[in-house]
Enzyme design. Structure first.
Site, short mmCIF file in Angstrom:
data_model
loop_
_atom_site.label_atom_id
_atom_site.label_comp_id
_atom_site.label_asym_id
_atom_site.label_seq_id
_atom_site.Cartn_x
_atom_site.Cartn_y
_atom_site.Cartn_z
N ASN A 176 13.07 4.42 4.65
CA ASN A 176 11.39 3.39 5.32
C ASN A 176 10.52 4.02 6.11
OD1 ASN A 176 10.32 0.93 5.97
ND2 ASN A 176 11.67 1.40 8.20
N HIS A 204 7.90 3.81 8.97
CA HIS A 204 7.53 3.10 10.21
C HIS A 204 5.93 3.11 11.05
CE1 HIS A 204 7.95 -0.01 13.68
NE2 HIS A 204 8.20 0.91 14.57
N MET A 254 10.19 -6.47 5.13
CA MET A 254 10.22 -7.42 6.44
C MET A 254 11.83 -7.94 6.62
SD MET A 254 7.10 -6.59 7.48
CE MET A 254 6.54 -7.53 8.45
N THR A 285 1.06 -0.93 0.34
CA THR A 285 -0.11 -0.01 0.16
C THR A 285 0.87 1.52 -0.07
OG1 THR A 285 -0.37 0.27 2.00
CG2 THR A 285 -1.68 -1.08 0.99
N ASN A 286 2.18 1.38 0.86
CA ASN A 286 3.10 2.04 0.21
C ASN A 286 3.44 2.61 -0.78
OD1 ASN A 286 3.10 3.95 3.26
ND2 ASN A 286 3.31 1.77 3.81
N ILE A 332 15.95 -7.29 7.59
CA ILE A 332 16.74 -5.56 8.13
C ILE A 332 18.04 -6.28 7.35
CG2 ILE A 332 18.63 -4.86 10.15
CD1 ILE A 332 15.21 -5.07 10.33
C1 GRF Z 1 2.76 -0.75 7.16
O1 GRF Z 1 1.68 -0.84 8.24
C2 GRF Z 1 4.46 -0.24 6.86
O2 GRF Z 1 3.92 1.08 8.35
C3 GRF Z 1 5.51 -1.28 7.04
O3 GRF Z 1 4.41 -2.20 6.92
C4 GRF Z 1 2.92 -2.50 6.82
C5 GRF Z 1 2.45 -2.66 5.30
O4 GRF Z 1 3.38 -2.36 4.20
N1 GRF Z 1 6.56 -0.53 7.18
P1 GRF Z 1 3.02 -2.20 2.52
O5 GRF Z 1 1.15 -1.89 2.77
O6 GRF Z 1 3.41 -3.26 2.67
O7 GRF Z 1 3.41 -0.70 2.44
#
Ligand code: GRF
Length: 206
Positions: free
Chosen positions: A107, A109, A90, A13-14, A92
């Site tokens: 990133n 958070h 996900m 989504t980001n 590091i």
């Molecule tokens: C979101 O809560 C973001 O803050 C964290 O991962 C989660 C899922 O992000 N980094 P996305 O929908 O895959 O961008």
């Protein structure tokens, strides 16, 4: 126009928020490659729909974490990437990767760093901890990535109210809608316009 590489693991989504901001003309940049650490991440579908090169790189397919970091860094360098955005990524990554893209990786958070961050604070776990602590304000943070988890210089933050009847799921959704999807594209825009500098670990916006 900056060339952007994205690291994803899930829904993306980001990544979508950044792609939409590019479509609106808000960001002078182009996402040219998306790498997922997991098979089947919906973020890959989002890239595919836009004709963006995308691939999966699984850590288990490499002899060591260092080999994975090197392969990932090579992949982005071969595509002349200017900025790497972690978008729900996900893993590091180690010094081997971070040092090759120093101050060119950011990133998002889902909390107000330095609260509710670091090892174990990811996804819904962040919002569970926020509710357990009884805080009335949470939010999201965009920061530069270093080898230490969630510890790089902070670029942007945005606060979100915690409601009495929130569940981790409702809170996560509101933090995404009211904070993440707003400040992440804004941070990419500032980077693309060369308006970010770091002085003694503190980000200054020109
Ligand atoms: C979101 O809560 C973001 O803050 C964290 O991962 C989660 C899922 O992000 N980094 P996305 O929908 O895959 O961008």
């Amino acid at each position: 126009m900056i060339r952007i590489g994205a690291l994803v693991s899930g829904g993306g989504t980001n990544l979508q928020a950044i792609l939409d901001a590019i479509d609106r003309g808000d960001i002078d940049g182009k996402v040219v490659a998306v790498v997922s650490s997991k098979d089947g991440a919906y973020a890959l579908e989002r890239a595919e729909k836009r004709g963006i090169e995308n691939t999966v790189m699984l850590k288990k397919d490499y002899p060591s974490p260092e080999d994975y970091d090197r392969a990932l860094a090579d992949y982005f360098e071969e595509r002349s990437i200017d900025l790497i955005v972690y978008a729900g990524f996900m893993l590091i990554l180690g010094e081997g990767f971070v040092n090759r893209f120093k101050n060119r990786m950011i990133n998002i958070h889902p909390a107000l760093i330095p609260s509710f961050c670091g090892k174990g604070y990811y996804g819904l776990h962040v919002h569970e901890a926020v509710l357990k602590a009884g805080v009335k304000v949470t939010g999201a943070t965009v920061h530069f990535v270093t080898a230490e988890c969630d510890a790089g210089p902070i670029i942007l933050q945005k606060a979100v109210e915690v409601l009495d009847d929130d569940t981790p799921e409702t809170l996560q959704r509101r933090v995404m809608e009211q904070a993440e999807w707003i400040i992440y594209p804004e941070a990419v825009k500032l980077f693309a316009e060369g308006r970010l500098s770091i002085e003694n670990g503190i980000v200054k916006r020109r």
